[in-house]
Design a protein around this motif. Structure first.
Motif, PDB file in Angstrom:
ATOM      1  N   ARG A   6       1.023  -1.196   0.105  1.00 21.52           N
ATOM      2  CA  ARG A   6      -0.111   0.154   0.373  1.00 21.52           C
ATOM      3  C   ARG A   6       0.936   1.228   0.015  1.00 21.52           C
ATOM      4  NH1 ARG A   6      -3.501  -2.028   4.274  1.00 21.52           N
ATOM      5  NH2 ARG A   6      -4.654  -3.886   3.699  1.00 21.52           N
ATOM      6  N   SER A   7       0.753   1.968  -0.776  1.00 19.37           N
ATOM      7  CA  SER A   7       1.560   3.756  -0.261  1.00 19.37           C
ATOM      8  C   SER A   7       0.320   4.952  -0.369  1.00 19.37           C
ATOM      9  CB  SER A   7       1.769   4.032  -2.441  1.00 19.37           C
ATOM     10  OG  SER A   7       2.766   2.871  -2.189  1.00 19.37           O
ATOM     11  N   ARG A   8       0.947   5.604   0.612  1.00 21.08           N
ATOM     12  CA  ARG A   8      -0.200   7.097   0.890  1.00 21.08           C
ATOM     13  C   ARG A   8       0.715   7.608   0.964  1.00 21.08           C
ATOM     14  NH1 ARG A   8      -2.289   3.999   6.626  1.00 21.08           N
ATOM     15  NH2 ARG A   8      -3.330   2.460   6.022  1.00 21.08           N
ATOM     16  N   THR A  37       2.077  -7.741   5.070  1.00 19.38           N
ATOM     17  CA  THR A  37       1.602  -6.356   3.859  1.00 19.38           C
ATOM     18  C   THR A  37       2.280  -4.940   4.546  1.00 19.38           C
ATOM     19  OG1 THR A  37      -0.602  -6.983   4.708  1.00 19.38           O
ATOM     20  CG2 THR A  37      -0.479  -4.413   4.711  1.00 19.38           C
ATOM     21  N   THR A  39       2.919  -1.232   3.744  1.00 16.31           N
ATOM     22  CA  THR A  39       2.390   0.202   3.869  1.00 16.31           C
ATOM     23  C   THR A  39       3.048   1.241   3.952  1.00 16.31           C
ATOM     24  OG1 THR A  39       0.316  -0.263   5.188  1.00 16.31           O
ATOM     25  CG2 THR A  39       0.978   1.778   4.477  1.00 16.31           C
ATOM     26  N   GLU A  41       4.649   5.268   3.183  1.00 11.38           N
ATOM     27  CA  GLU A  41       3.707   6.286   3.787  1.00 11.38           C
ATOM     28  C   GLU A  41       4.562   7.548   4.209  1.00 11.38           C
ATOM     29  OE1 GLU A  41       0.521   7.281   6.781  1.00 11.38           O
ATOM     30  OE2 GLU A  41       1.966   6.095   7.529  1.00 11.38           O
ATOM     31  N   GLN A  53       6.111   0.268   7.302  1.00 11.21           N
ATOM     32  CA  GLN A  53       5.179  -0.524   8.366  1.00 11.21           C
ATOM     33  C   GLN A  53       4.751  -2.004   7.398  1.00 11.21           C
ATOM     34  OE1 GLN A  53       1.586   1.122   9.365  1.00 11.21           O
ATOM     35  NE2 GLN A  53       2.396   2.805  10.744  1.00 11.21           N
ATOM     36  N   GLU A  66       8.295  -1.029  12.418  1.00 14.29           N
ATOM     37  CA  GLU A  66       8.001   0.124  11.801  1.00 14.29           C
ATOM     38  C   GLU A  66       9.097   1.106  11.567  1.00 14.29           C
ATOM     39  OE1 GLU A  66       5.501   4.096  12.482  1.00 14.29           O
ATOM     40  OE2 GLU A  66       5.293   2.532  13.036  1.00 14.29           O
TER      41      GLU A  66
END
Length: 116
Positions: A6-8, A37, A39, A41, A53, A66
């Motif tokens: 996931r990218s934010r 998973t 992430t 960010e 994370q 993290e």
């Protein structure tokens, strides 16, 4: 292994995605990974700006890590290093438990029973 990246607030380059996939597949050679998973960010107000994370579902308690750093690649590398350290500690703990349950020798049995 199911891998979710996931990218934010950032678009990760293909090289970072490939690094994540290859390093997690290498880790899967040591332990069975059911789900991973990742992430990535970018924090607009923070310094260092990138946070990665990791959540890895494995048999037993899941592994979490993290890390914040100047680039997404560095943050991932350091977070994965933390995960590998936790995995090594878990393996050593398992070895120590098996050593503690080792059968007693004849000499130790005699001492324990009080006979000589």
């Amino acid at each position: 292994m199911k891998l979710t990246i996931r990218s934010r607030n950032v678009t990760t380059p293909r090289s970072v995605d490939a690094l994540i996939e290859s390093r997690l597949l290498a880790l899967a050679g040591r332990i069975r990974i059911d789900d991973a998973t990742v992430t990535v960010e970018r924090l607009t107000d923070a310094s260092p700006p990138f946070r990665v994370q990791l959540h890895i579902a494995v048999p037993g308690p899941d592994l979490h890590a993290e890390h914040n750093d100047a680039t997404a690649r560095q943050a991932f590398t350091r977070a994965l290093g933390d995960l590998e350290r936790k995995l090594r500690e878990r393996e050593l703990k398992r070895l120590e438990r098996s050593r503690a349950r080792a059968p007693r020798t004849d000499m130790n049995r005699r001492r324990a029973s009080g006979a000589r």
